[in-house]
Design a protein around this motif. Sequence first.
Motif, PDB file in Angstrom:
ATOM      1  N   UNK A  38       0.843  -1.197   0.000  1.00 30.34           N
ATOM      2  CA  UNK A  38       0.000   0.000   0.000  1.00 30.34           C
ATOM      3  C   UNK A  38       0.880   1.248   0.000  1.00 30.34           C
ATOM      4  N   UNK A  39       0.462   2.238  -0.785  1.00 28.06           N
ATOM      5  CA  UNK A  39       1.182   3.501  -0.909  1.00 28.06           C
ATOM      6  C   UNK A  39       0.205   4.640  -0.678  1.00 28.06           C
ATOM      7  N   UNK A  40       0.638   5.666   0.043  1.00 29.19           N
ATOM      8  CA  UNK A  40      -0.178   6.848   0.306  1.00 29.19           C
ATOM      9  C   UNK A  40       0.115   7.896  -0.752  1.00 29.19           C
ATOM     10  N   UNK A  41      -0.933   8.380  -1.409  1.00 29.39           N
ATOM     11  CA  UNK A  41      -0.787   9.372  -2.478  1.00 29.39           C
ATOM     12  C   UNK A  41      -1.884  10.414  -2.370  1.00 29.39           C
ATOM     13  N   UNK A  42      -1.636  11.603  -2.948  1.00 30.92           N
ATOM     14  CA  UNK A  42      -2.714  12.605  -2.989  1.00 30.92           C
ATOM     15  C   UNK A  42      -3.833  12.130  -3.916  1.00 30.92           C
ATOM     16  N   UNK A  43      -5.042  12.579  -3.648  1.00 34.29           N
ATOM     17  CA  UNK A  43      -6.171  12.277  -4.530  1.00 34.29           C
ATOM     18  C   UNK A  43      -6.113  13.276  -5.684  1.00 34.29           C
ATOM     19  N   UNK A  44      -6.080  12.769  -6.903  1.00 36.96           N
ATOM     20  CA  UNK A  44      -6.005  13.624  -8.081  1.00 36.96           C
ATOM     21  C   UNK A  44      -7.390  14.085  -8.524  1.00 36.96           C
ATOM     22  N   UNK A  45      -7.472  15.285  -9.130  1.00 42.82           N
ATOM     23  CA  UNK A  45      -8.748  15.736  -9.689  1.00 42.82           C
ATOM     24  C   UNK A  45      -9.240  14.730 -10.732  1.00 42.82           C
ATOM     25  N   UNK A  46     -10.518  14.477 -10.752  1.00 36.98           N
ATOM     26  CA  UNK A  46     -11.092  13.549 -11.721  1.00 36.98           C
ATOM     27  C   UNK A  46     -11.012  12.094 -11.301  1.00 36.98           C
ATOM     28  N   UNK A  47     -10.503  11.832 -10.116  1.00 35.38           N
ATOM     29  CA  UNK A  47     -10.417  10.460  -9.627  1.00 35.38           C
ATOM     30  C   UNK A  47     -11.830   9.894  -9.483  1.00 35.38           C
ATOM     31  N   UNK A  48     -12.071   8.706 -10.016  1.00 36.64           N
ATOM     32  CA  UNK A  48     -13.406   8.113  -9.935  1.00 36.64           C
ATOM     33  C   UNK A  48     -13.399   6.763  -9.216  1.00 36.64           C
ATOM     34  N   UNK A  49     -12.381   6.519  -8.407  1.00 34.78           N
ATOM     35  CA  UNK A  49     -12.277   5.250  -7.692  1.00 34.78           C
ATOM     36  C   UNK A  49     -13.205   5.234  -6.472  1.00 34.78           C
ATOM     37  N   UNK A  50     -13.605   4.041  -6.093  1.00 32.07           N
ATOM     38  CA  UNK A  50     -14.395   3.851  -4.880  1.00 32.07           C
ATOM     39  C   UNK A  50     -13.533   3.166  -3.831  1.00 32.07           C
ATOM     40  N   UNK A  51     -13.777   3.492  -2.580  1.00 37.98           N
ATOM     41  CA  UNK A  51     -13.031   2.917  -1.471  1.00 37.98           C
ATOM     42  C   UNK A  51     -13.380   1.435  -1.328  1.00 37.98           C
ATOM     43  N   UNK A  52     -12.362   0.588  -1.248  1.00 36.11           N
ATOM     44  CA  UNK A  52     -12.575  -0.856  -1.122  1.00 36.11           C
ATOM     45  C   UNK A  52     -13.161  -1.233   0.236  1.00 36.11           C
TER      46      UNK A  52
END
Length: 93
Positions: free
Chosen positions: A18-32
């Motif tokens: 697992x890696x911690x990253x900033x959330x990018x604009x336009x991100x459409x992922x859902x939290x697992x």
Amino acid sequence: MSTATAPITKPIAPVSRAVLRPVDPGNDASCAHCGEPVKFAARHQRRQVIANVYVNARWNRVEHFHEDCYEAAGAPYGGITESSEPLPRRRAG
């Protein structure tokens, strides 16, 4: 004449991490963990946990988590590595 032999190395099986990253604009992922969208917010500068998941030593999928949800899920892919490198940007085609 002597022959040099190369050392025999065992291939290393990839490990889910697992890696911690900033959330990018336009991100459409859902939290697992909670199923809610992992949304960009300019004022809050939210971060997400991204995990590359391997099954039987082969890449299977990527899972996204809210930073808090990853800990609530029991850190399923181990400790979080904080990424020091920005994600590469894709060029518009």
